[in-house]
Design an enzyme around this catalytic site. Structure first.
Site, mmCIF file in Angstrom:
data_model
loop_
_atom_site.group_PDB
_atom_site.id
_atom_site.type_symbol
_atom_site.label_atom_id
_atom_site.label_comp_id
_atom_site.label_asym_id
_atom_site.label_seq_id
_atom_site.Cartn_x
_atom_site.Cartn_y
_atom_site.Cartn_z
ATOM 1 N N ASN A 118 0.828 -1.209 0.000
ATOM 2 C CA ASN A 118 0.000 0.000 0.000
ATOM 3 C C ASN A 118 0.857 1.251 0.000
ATOM 4 O O ASN A 118 1.922 1.294 0.599
ATOM 5 C CB ASN A 118 -0.937 0.000 1.211
ATOM 6 C CG ASN A 118 -1.897 -1.169 1.171
ATOM 7 O OD1 ASN A 118 -2.050 -1.796 0.124
ATOM 8 N ND2 ASN A 118 -2.528 -1.467 2.281
ATOM 9 N N HIS A 135 5.850 -0.878 -2.714
ATOM 10 C CA HIS A 135 5.436 -0.136 -3.913
ATOM 11 C C HIS A 135 5.516 1.371 -3.707
ATOM 12 O O HIS A 135 4.808 2.131 -4.368
ATOM 13 C CB HIS A 135 4.019 -0.572 -4.336
ATOM 14 C CG HIS A 135 3.958 -1.994 -4.811
ATOM 15 N ND1 HIS A 135 2.789 -2.707 -4.919
ATOM 16 C CD2 HIS A 135 4.954 -2.836 -5.218
ATOM 17 C CE1 HIS A 135 3.060 -3.936 -5.364
ATOM 18 N NE2 HIS A 135 4.368 -4.031 -5.546
HETATM 19 C C1 BJW Z 1 -10.110 -7.347 1.801
HETATM 20 C C2 BJW Z 1 -11.055 -6.472 2.163
HETATM 21 C C3 BJW Z 1 -11.096 -6.297 3.586
HETATM 22 C C4 BJW Z 1 -11.230 -6.474 0.038
HETATM 23 N N1 BJW Z 1 -10.241 -6.994 4.361
HETATM 24 N N2 BJW Z 1 -9.254 -8.047 2.448
HETATM 25 C C5 BJW Z 1 5.805 -12.704 -12.604
HETATM 26 C C6 BJW Z 1 4.707 -13.221 -13.259
HETATM 27 C C7 BJW Z 1 3.857 -12.381 -13.982
HETATM 28 C C8 BJW Z 1 4.091 -11.013 -14.072
HETATM 29 C C9 BJW Z 1 5.183 -10.514 -13.422
HETATM 30 C C10 BJW Z 1 6.024 -11.343 -12.706
HETATM 31 N N3 BJW Z 1 6.994 -10.570 -12.148
HETATM 32 C C11 BJW Z 1 6.773 -9.291 -12.492
HETATM 33 C C12 BJW Z 1 5.692 -9.219 -13.272
HETATM 34 C C13 BJW Z 1 5.114 -7.999 -13.874
HETATM 35 C C14 BJW Z 1 4.257 -7.194 -12.919
HETATM 36 C C15 BJW Z 1 3.146 -8.073 -12.394
HETATM 37 O O1 BJW Z 1 3.164 -8.601 -11.312
HETATM 38 N N4 BJW Z 1 2.090 -8.215 -13.196
HETATM 39 C C16 BJW Z 1 0.943 -9.064 -12.823
HETATM 40 C C17 BJW Z 1 -0.257 -8.175 -12.451
HETATM 41 C C18 BJW Z 1 0.626 -9.939 -13.993
HETATM 42 N N5 BJW Z 1 5.056 -6.646 -11.821
HETATM 43 C C19 BJW Z 1 5.718 -5.523 -11.958
HETATM 44 O O2 BJW Z 1 5.741 -4.880 -12.991
HETATM 45 C C20 BJW Z 1 6.499 -5.044 -10.751
HETATM 46 N N6 BJW Z 1 7.838 -4.733 -11.106
HETATM 47 C C21 BJW Z 1 8.722 -5.650 -11.434
HETATM 48 O O3 BJW Z 1 8.453 -6.823 -11.438
HETATM 49 O O4 BJW Z 1 9.968 -5.135 -11.726
HETATM 50 C C22 BJW Z 1 10.935 -6.007 -12.296
HETATM 51 C C23 BJW Z 1 10.791 -5.923 -13.774
HETATM 52 C C24 BJW Z 1 11.038 -4.731 -14.406
HETATM 53 C C25 BJW Z 1 10.936 -4.645 -15.792
HETATM 54 C C26 BJW Z 1 10.557 -5.765 -16.508
HETATM 55 C C27 BJW Z 1 10.268 -6.959 -15.868
HETATM 56 C C28 BJW Z 1 10.401 -7.045 -14.480
HETATM 57 C C29 BJW Z 1 5.916 -3.750 -10.225
HETATM 58 C C30 BJW Z 1 4.544 -3.918 -9.686
HETATM 59 C C31 BJW Z 1 3.995 -2.553 -9.295
HETATM 60 C C32 BJW Z 1 2.546 -2.620 -8.871
HETATM 61 N N7 BJW Z 1 2.035 -1.307 -8.794
HETATM 62 C C33 BJW Z 1 0.676 -1.097 -8.319
HETATM 63 C C34 BJW Z 1 0.344 0.403 -8.434
HETATM 64 C C35 BJW Z 1 1.076 1.202 -7.358
HETATM 65 C C36 BJW Z 1 0.760 2.652 -7.460
HETATM 66 C C37 BJW Z 1 -0.689 2.969 -7.222
HETATM 67 O O5 BJW Z 1 -1.125 2.895 -6.063
HETATM 68 O O6 BJW Z 1 -1.366 3.273 -8.181
HETATM 69 O O7 BJW Z 1 0.592 -1.530 -6.967
HETATM 70 S S1 BJW Z 1 -0.546 -2.088 -9.158
HETATM 71 C C38 BJW Z 1 -1.530 -2.379 -7.733
HETATM 72 O O8 BJW Z 1 -1.530 -3.800 -7.451
HETATM 73 C C39 BJW Z 1 -0.790 -1.700 -6.566
HETATM 74 C C40 BJW Z 1 -0.916 -2.716 -5.486
HETATM 75 O O9 BJW Z 1 0.089 -2.522 -4.503
HETATM 76 C C41 BJW Z 1 -0.769 -4.013 -6.235
HETATM 77 C C42 BJW Z 1 -1.307 -5.212 -5.509
HETATM 78 O O10 BJW Z 1 -2.682 -5.081 -5.299
HETATM 79 P P1 BJW Z 1 -3.285 -5.553 -3.899
HETATM 80 O O11 BJW Z 1 -2.748 -4.726 -2.819
HETATM 81 O O12 BJW Z 1 -3.157 -6.998 -3.788
HETATM 82 O O13 BJW Z 1 -4.820 -5.094 -4.074
HETATM 83 P P2 BJW Z 1 -5.967 -5.784 -4.931
HETATM 84 O O14 BJW Z 1 -6.962 -4.736 -5.189
HETATM 85 O O15 BJW Z 1 -5.445 -6.529 -6.075
HETATM 86 O O16 BJW Z 1 -6.585 -6.871 -3.937
HETATM 87 C C43 BJW Z 1 -7.319 -6.474 -2.788
HETATM 88 C C44 BJW Z 1 -7.684 -7.720 -2.030
HETATM 89 O O17 BJW Z 1 -8.270 -7.315 -0.812
HETATM 90 C C45 BJW Z 1 -8.711 -8.602 -2.746
HETATM 91 O O18 BJW Z 1 -8.249 -9.944 -2.737
HETATM 92 C C46 BJW Z 1 -9.973 -8.466 -1.889
HETATM 93 O O19 BJW Z 1 -10.723 -9.664 -1.817
HETATM 94 C C47 BJW Z 1 -9.386 -8.126 -0.548
HETATM 95 N N8 BJW Z 1 -10.244 -7.343 0.334
HETATM 96 N N9 BJW Z 1 -11.749 -5.941 1.148
HETATM 97 C C48 BJW Z 1 -9.334 -7.837 3.773
HETATM 98 N N10 BJW Z 1 -11.974 -5.459 4.141
#
Ligand code: BJW
Length: 267
Positions: A118, A135
Protein backbone atom coordinates in the site's frame (compact mmCIF):
# COMPACT_ATOMS: atom_id res chain seq x y z
CA UNK A 1 -18.31 -17.37 4.21
CA UNK A 2 -16.76 -16.32 7.53
CA UNK A 3 -13.95 -18.21 9.15
CA UNK A 4 -14.66 -20.60 12.04
CA UNK A 5 -13.49 -20.38 15.62
CA UNK A 6 -11.53 -23.60 15.14
CA UNK A 7 -9.54 -22.18 12.19
CA UNK A 8 -8.82 -19.01 14.16
CA UNK A 9 -7.75 -21.01 17.19
CA UNK A 10 -5.30 -23.18 15.24
CA UNK A 11 -3.71 -20.18 13.49
CA UNK A 12 -3.57 -18.30 16.80
CA UNK A 13 -1.67 -21.22 18.34
CA UNK A 14 1.11 -20.87 15.76
CA UNK A 15 1.12 -17.09 16.17
CA UNK A 16 1.40 -17.35 19.96
CA UNK A 17 4.49 -19.58 19.66
CA UNK A 18 6.20 -17.46 16.97
CA UNK A 19 9.31 -15.39 17.65
CA UNK A 20 9.34 -13.72 14.24
CA UNK A 21 6.29 -12.76 12.25
CA UNK A 22 6.22 -11.24 8.78
CA UNK A 23 3.03 -9.66 7.50
CA UNK A 24 2.31 -8.60 3.93
CA UNK A 25 -0.62 -6.28 3.39
CA UNK A 26 -2.50 -5.11 0.33
CA UNK A 27 -5.27 -2.71 -0.57
CA UNK A 28 -7.90 -4.82 1.24
CA UNK A 29 -6.64 -3.78 4.67
CA UNK A 30 -7.37 -0.14 3.79
CA UNK A 31 -10.76 -0.87 2.21
CA UNK A 32 -12.48 -0.35 5.53
CA UNK A 33 -10.79 3.03 5.79
CA UNK A 34 -12.71 3.98 2.66
CA UNK A 35 -9.86 3.49 0.16
CA UNK A 36 -10.65 1.56 -2.98
CA UNK A 37 -8.92 -1.71 -3.82
CA UNK A 38 -7.52 -2.31 -7.30
CA UNK A 39 -9.14 -5.66 -8.00
CA UNK A 40 -11.61 -8.00 -6.38
CA UNK A 41 -15.30 -8.70 -6.63
CA UNK A 42 -17.69 -5.77 -6.74
CA UNK A 43 -19.36 -5.67 -3.35
CA UNK A 44 -23.04 -4.86 -3.86
CA UNK A 45 -23.13 -3.24 -0.41
CA UNK A 46 -20.59 -0.63 -1.46
CA UNK A 47 -21.48 2.64 -3.22
CA UNK A 48 -20.37 2.90 -6.88
CA UNK A 49 -17.42 5.14 -6.01
CA UNK A 50 -15.95 2.33 -3.88
CA UNK A 51 -15.70 -0.11 -6.81
CA UNK A 52 -12.25 -1.59 -7.39
CA UNK A 53 -10.08 1.01 -9.17
CA UNK A 54 -9.07 -1.23 -12.07
CA UNK A 55 -12.76 -1.84 -12.84
CA UNK A 56 -13.21 1.86 -13.54
CA UNK A 57 -9.72 2.94 -14.64
CA UNK A 58 -7.24 1.27 -16.97
CA UNK A 59 -3.91 0.47 -15.26
CA UNK A 60 -2.08 0.63 -18.61
CA UNK A 61 -3.07 4.28 -19.05
CA UNK A 62 -2.36 5.26 -15.43
CA UNK A 63 0.08 2.99 -13.63
CA UNK A 64 3.00 2.67 -16.01
CA UNK A 65 5.97 4.94 -16.77
CA UNK A 66 4.82 4.94 -20.42
CA UNK A 67 1.42 6.34 -19.39
CA UNK A 68 3.12 9.13 -17.45
CA UNK A 69 5.35 9.83 -20.46
CA UNK A 70 2.33 10.06 -22.78
CA UNK A 71 0.03 12.12 -20.55
CA UNK A 72 1.76 13.39 -17.39
CA UNK A 73 -1.05 15.88 -16.67
CA UNK A 74 -3.77 13.22 -16.55
CA UNK A 75 -1.68 10.71 -14.59
CA UNK A 76 -0.53 13.34 -12.03
CA UNK A 77 -4.06 14.61 -11.55
CA UNK A 78 -5.35 11.06 -10.96
CA UNK A 79 -2.61 10.35 -8.40
CA UNK A 80 -3.14 13.67 -6.68
CA UNK A 81 -6.85 12.84 -6.36
CA UNK A 82 -5.91 9.52 -4.76
CA UNK A 83 -3.32 11.23 -2.51
CA UNK A 84 -5.99 13.53 -1.12
CA UNK A 85 -8.20 10.48 -0.50
CA UNK A 86 -5.39 8.84 1.50
CA UNK A 87 -4.89 12.00 3.53
CA UNK A 88 -8.60 12.07 4.39
CA UNK A 89 -8.68 8.38 5.39
CA UNK A 90 -8.07 7.09 8.91
CA UNK A 91 -6.44 3.80 9.90
CA UNK A 92 -8.93 1.10 10.92
CA UNK A 93 -9.04 -1.80 13.37
CA UNK A 94 -7.00 -3.96 10.96
CA UNK A 95 -4.08 -1.51 10.97
CA UNK A 96 -4.40 -1.06 14.76
CA UNK A 97 -4.31 -4.83 15.33
CA UNK A 98 -0.98 -5.15 13.54
CA UNK A 99 0.47 -2.31 15.62
CA UNK A 100 -0.77 -4.10 18.75
CA UNK A 101 0.82 -7.37 17.61
CA UNK A 102 4.13 -5.63 16.94
CA UNK A 103 4.18 -3.89 20.33
CA UNK A 104 3.26 -7.06 22.19
CA UNK A 105 5.79 -9.26 20.39
CA UNK A 106 8.60 -6.72 20.66
CA UNK A 107 7.97 -6.40 24.40
CA UNK A 108 8.54 -10.18 24.61
CA UNK A 109 11.75 -10.06 22.54
CA UNK A 110 10.07 -11.06 19.28
CA UNK A 111 9.80 -9.26 15.94
CA UNK A 112 7.01 -8.27 13.57
CA UNK A 113 7.93 -6.90 10.14
CA UNK A 114 5.10 -5.36 8.14
CA UNK A 115 5.66 -5.42 4.38
CA UNK A 116 3.04 -3.38 2.58
CA UNK A 117 2.10 -2.97 -1.04
CA UNK A 118 0.00 0.00 0.00
CA UNK A 119 1.05 3.52 -0.80
CA UNK A 120 -1.33 5.17 1.69
CA UNK A 121 0.88 5.35 4.84
CA UNK A 122 -2.02 4.15 7.04
CA UNK A 123 0.15 1.54 8.82
CA UNK A 124 2.57 4.24 9.88
CA UNK A 125 -0.29 6.49 10.99
CA UNK A 126 -1.62 3.58 13.08
CA UNK A 127 1.76 3.44 14.84
CA UNK A 128 3.41 0.44 13.17
CA UNK A 129 7.18 0.90 13.06
CA UNK A 130 9.67 -0.05 10.36
CA UNK A 131 7.05 -0.57 7.67
CA UNK A 132 8.60 -1.82 4.42
CA UNK A 133 6.96 -0.03 1.51
CA UNK A 134 7.28 -2.38 -1.45
CA UNK A 135 5.44 -0.14 -3.91
CA UNK A 136 6.61 3.22 -2.57
CA UNK A 137 4.22 5.86 -1.32
CA UNK A 138 1.79 8.29 -2.87
CA UNK A 139 2.45 10.67 0.04
CA UNK A 140 5.84 11.60 -1.41
CA UNK A 141 6.57 12.80 -4.95
CA UNK A 142 9.92 12.97 -6.68
CA UNK A 143 11.62 14.97 -9.39
CA UNK A 144 11.90 13.13 -12.72
CA UNK A 145 15.29 14.78 -13.34
CA UNK A 146 17.08 14.67 -9.97
CA UNK A 147 15.10 12.06 -8.00
CA UNK A 148 14.71 14.56 -5.13
CA UNK A 149 11.77 13.57 -2.92
CA UNK A 150 9.32 15.97 -1.31
CA UNK A 151 6.11 15.77 0.70
CA UNK A 152 3.40 17.83 -1.02
CA UNK A 153 1.19 20.09 1.09
CA UNK A 154 -2.20 18.74 2.24
CA UNK A 155 -4.00 20.41 -0.67
CA UNK A 156 -4.20 19.64 -4.38
CA UNK A 157 -1.40 20.84 -6.64
CA UNK A 158 -2.44 23.95 -8.61
CA UNK A 159 -1.42 22.74 -12.08
CA UNK A 160 -0.87 19.39 -13.78
CA UNK A 161 1.65 18.18 -14.68
CA UNK A 162 3.51 19.49 -11.65
CA UNK A 163 6.67 21.40 -12.50
CA UNK A 164 9.63 20.28 -10.40
CA UNK A 165 11.13 22.97 -8.18
CA UNK A 166 14.42 21.03 -8.30
CA UNK A 167 15.36 21.04 -11.99
CA UNK A 168 14.47 23.10 -15.02
CA UNK A 169 12.16 21.03 -17.25
CA UNK A 170 11.66 18.34 -14.61
CA UNK A 171 8.28 17.15 -13.35
CA UNK A 172 7.14 15.81 -10.01
CA UNK A 173 5.72 12.27 -10.09
CA UNK A 174 4.31 10.16 -7.25
CA UNK A 175 7.01 8.06 -5.57
CA UNK A 176 5.11 4.83 -6.27
CA UNK A 177 6.18 1.74 -8.22
CA UNK A 178 4.41 1.41 -11.55
CA UNK A 179 4.14 -1.78 -13.62
CA UNK A 180 7.47 -2.55 -15.26
CA UNK A 181 9.42 -0.54 -12.68
CA UNK A 182 11.74 -2.15 -10.16
CA UNK A 183 10.79 -2.17 -6.52
CA UNK A 184 13.11 -0.25 -4.15
CA UNK A 185 16.16 -2.48 -3.58
CA UNK A 186 16.28 -1.99 0.18
CA UNK A 187 12.60 -2.91 0.49
CA UNK A 188 13.06 -6.10 -1.53
CA UNK A 189 16.08 -7.06 0.60
CA UNK A 190 14.17 -6.43 3.84
CA UNK A 191 11.17 -8.40 2.58
CA UNK A 192 13.30 -11.34 1.45
CA UNK A 193 15.05 -11.43 4.83
CA UNK A 194 11.73 -11.28 6.73
CA UNK A 195 10.25 -14.05 4.55
CA UNK A 196 13.30 -16.28 5.00
CA UNK A 197 13.49 -15.90 8.79
CA UNK A 198 9.89 -15.71 10.00
CA UNK A 199 8.04 -18.48 11.87
CA UNK A 200 4.65 -17.18 10.75
CA UNK A 201 3.85 -15.30 7.54
CA UNK A 202 0.53 -13.47 7.44
CA UNK A 203 -0.97 -12.21 4.18
CA UNK A 204 -3.76 -9.67 4.63
CA UNK A 205 -6.03 -8.06 2.05
CA UNK A 206 -4.04 -8.76 -1.08
CA UNK A 207 -5.16 -10.46 -4.29
CA UNK A 208 -1.66 -12.03 -4.40
CA UNK A 209 -1.32 -11.57 -8.16
CA UNK A 210 1.30 -8.83 -8.40
CA UNK A 211 4.94 -9.94 -8.38
CA UNK A 212 7.48 -9.87 -6.87
CA UNK A 213 5.34 -9.02 -3.78
CA UNK A 214 3.20 -12.15 -4.11
CA UNK A 215 6.34 -14.31 -4.09
CA UNK A 216 7.34 -13.52 -0.50
CA UNK A 217 4.62 -15.78 0.93
CA UNK A 218 5.92 -18.63 -1.23
CA UNK A 219 9.47 -17.96 -0.04
CA UNK A 220 8.34 -17.98 3.58
CA UNK A 221 6.55 -21.28 3.06
CA UNK A 222 9.62 -22.81 1.43
CA UNK A 223 11.61 -21.77 4.51
CA UNK A 224 9.15 -23.61 6.76
CA UNK A 225 6.97 -20.74 8.01
CA UNK A 226 3.33 -21.34 8.94
CA UNK A 227 1.34 -19.23 6.46
CA UNK A 228 -1.99 -17.52 7.08
CA UNK A 229 -4.20 -15.58 4.66
CA UNK A 230 -6.88 -13.10 5.76
CA UNK A 231 -9.23 -12.17 2.91
CA UNK A 232 -12.99 -12.29 2.32
CA UNK A 233 -12.33 -13.76 -1.16
CA UNK A 234 -10.21 -16.63 -2.34
CA UNK A 235 -6.92 -15.78 -4.09
CA UNK A 236 -4.11 -17.74 -5.77
CA UNK A 237 -2.51 -17.90 -2.29
CA UNK A 238 -5.55 -19.61 -0.75
CA UNK A 239 -4.56 -23.04 -2.01
CA UNK A 240 -1.00 -22.63 -0.74
CA UNK A 241 -1.43 -21.28 2.79
CA UNK A 242 -1.79 -23.38 5.93
CA UNK A 243 -4.76 -21.34 7.16
CA UNK A 244 -7.13 -19.39 4.96
CA UNK A 245 -9.19 -17.13 7.20
CA UNK A 246 -12.22 -15.76 5.33
CA UNK A 247 -13.41 -12.34 6.41
CA UNK A 248 -12.40 -8.72 6.44
CA UNK A 249 -9.17 -7.57 8.06
CA UNK A 250 -10.95 -5.48 10.69
CA UNK A 251 -13.12 -8.45 11.69
CA UNK A 252 -10.59 -11.29 11.53
CA UNK A 253 -7.35 -9.68 12.78
CA UNK A 254 -8.70 -8.57 16.18
CA UNK A 255 -10.19 -12.07 16.71
CA UNK A 256 -7.00 -13.81 15.61
CA UNK A 257 -4.76 -11.66 17.78
CA UNK A 258 -7.04 -11.83 20.81
CA UNK A 259 -6.97 -15.63 20.54
CA UNK A 260 -3.17 -15.59 20.17
CA UNK A 261 -2.71 -13.23 23.15
CA UNK A 262 -4.93 -15.53 25.22
CA UNK A 263 -2.66 -18.44 24.39
CA UNK A 264 0.22 -16.35 25.76
CA UNK A 265 3.75 -17.73 25.35
CA UNK A 266 6.04 -15.11 23.73
CA UNK A 267 3.18 -12.68 23.17
C1 BJW B 1 -10.11 -7.35 1.80
C2 BJW B 1 -11.06 -6.47 2.16
C3 BJW B 1 -11.10 -6.30 3.59
C4 BJW B 1 -11.23 -6.47 0.04
N1 BJW B 1 -10.24 -6.99 4.36
N2 BJW B 1 -9.25 -8.05 2.45
C5 BJW B 1 5.81 -12.70 -12.60
C6 BJW B 1 4.71 -13.22 -13.26
C7 BJW B 1 3.86 -12.38 -13.98
C8 BJW B 1 4.09 -11.01 -14.07
C9 BJW B 1 5.18 -10.51 -13.42
C10 BJW B 1 6.02 -11.34 -12.71
N3 BJW B 1 6.99 -10.57 -12.15
C11 BJW B 1 6.77 -9.29 -12.49
C12 BJW B 1 5.69 -9.22 -13.27
C13 BJW B 1 5.11 -8.00 -13.87
C14 BJW B 1 4.26 -7.19 -12.92
C15 BJW B 1 3.15 -8.07 -12.39
O1 BJW B 1 3.16 -8.60 -11.31
N4 BJW B 1 2.09 -8.22 -13.20
C16 BJW B 1 0.94 -9.06 -12.82
C17 BJW B 1 -0.26 -8.18 -12.45
C18 BJW B 1 0.63 -9.94 -13.99
N5 BJW B 1 5.06 -6.65 -11.82
C19 BJW B 1 5.72 -5.52 -11.96
O2 BJW B 1 5.74 -4.88 -12.99
C20 BJW B 1 6.50 -5.04 -10.75
N6 BJW B 1 7.84 -4.73 -11.11
C21 BJW B 1 8.72 -5.65 -11.43
O3 BJW B 1 8.45 -6.82 -11.44
O4 BJW B 1 9.97 -5.14 -11.73
C22 BJW B 1 10.94 -6.01 -12.30
C23 BJW B 1 10.79 -5.92 -13.77
C24 BJW B 1 11.04 -4.73 -14.41
C25 BJW B 1 10.94 -4.64 -15.79
C26 BJW B 1 10.56 -5.77 -16.51
C27 BJW B 1 10.27 -6.96 -15.87
C28 BJW B 1 10.40 -7.04 -14.48
C29 BJW B 1 5.92 -3.75 -10.23
C30 BJW B 1 4.54 -3.92 -9.69
C31 BJW B 1 3.99 -2.55 -9.30
C32 BJW B 1 2.55 -2.62 -8.87
N7 BJW B 1 2.03 -1.31 -8.79
C33 BJW B 1 0.68 -1.10 -8.32
C34 BJW B 1 0.34 0.40 -8.43
C35 BJW B 1 1.08 1.20 -7.36
C36 BJW B 1 0.76 2.65 -7.46
C37 BJW B 1 -0.69 2.97 -7.22
O5 BJW B 1 -1.12 2.90 -6.06
O6 BJW B 1 -1.37 3.27 -8.18
O7 BJW B 1 0.59 -1.53 -6.97
S1 BJW B 1 -0.55 -2.09 -9.16
C38 BJW B 1 -1.53 -2.38 -7.73
O8 BJW B 1 -1.53 -3.80 -7.45
C39 BJW B 1 -0.79 -1.70 -6.57
C40 BJW B 1 -0.92 -2.72 -5.49
O9 BJW B 1 0.09 -2.52 -4.50
C41 BJW B 1 -0.77 -4.01 -6.23
C42 BJW B 1 -1.31 -5.21 -5.51
O10 BJW B 1 -2.68 -5.08 -5.30
P1 BJW B 1 -3.28 -5.55 -3.90
O11 BJW B 1 -2.75 -4.73 -2.82
O12 BJW B 1 -3.16 -7.00 -3.79
O13 BJW B 1 -4.82 -5.09 -4.07
P2 BJW B 1 -5.97 -5.78 -4.93
O14 BJW B 1 -6.96 -4.74 -5.19
O15 BJW B 1 -5.44 -6.53 -6.08
O16 BJW B 1 -6.58 -6.87 -3.94
C43 BJW B 1 -7.32 -6.47 -2.79
C44 BJW B 1 -7.68 -7.72 -2.03
O17 BJW B 1 -8.27 -7.31 -0.81
C45 BJW B 1 -8.71 -8.60 -2.75
O18 BJW B 1 -8.25 -9.94 -2.74
C46 BJW B 1 -9.97 -8.47 -1.89
O19 BJW B 1 -10.72 -9.66 -1.82
C47 BJW B 1 -9.39 -8.13 -0.55
N8 BJW B 1 -10.24 -7.34 0.33
N9 BJW B 1 -11.75 -5.94 1.15
C48 BJW B 1 -9.33 -7.84 3.77
N10 BJW B 1 -11.97 -5.46 4.14
Amino acid sequence: MTTSGHEISEAAGFLSRAKRVAVITGAGISAESGLRTFRGAVNADLPADMRALWKEFDPATLATPEAFGRDPAMVSKWYDWRRLGCLAAEPNAGHASLTGLQERMEAGGGEVVVLTQNVDRLHQRAGTRGVVELHGTIMEWRCTRTGTRMTPPDVAFEHYPVASPYAEGGLLRPDVVWFGECLPEAAVRAAARAAATCDVFLSVGTSAVVYPAAGFLLEAKEHGAYTIEVNPESTPASGVVDASLRGTASAVLPRLLAAAFEKGATL
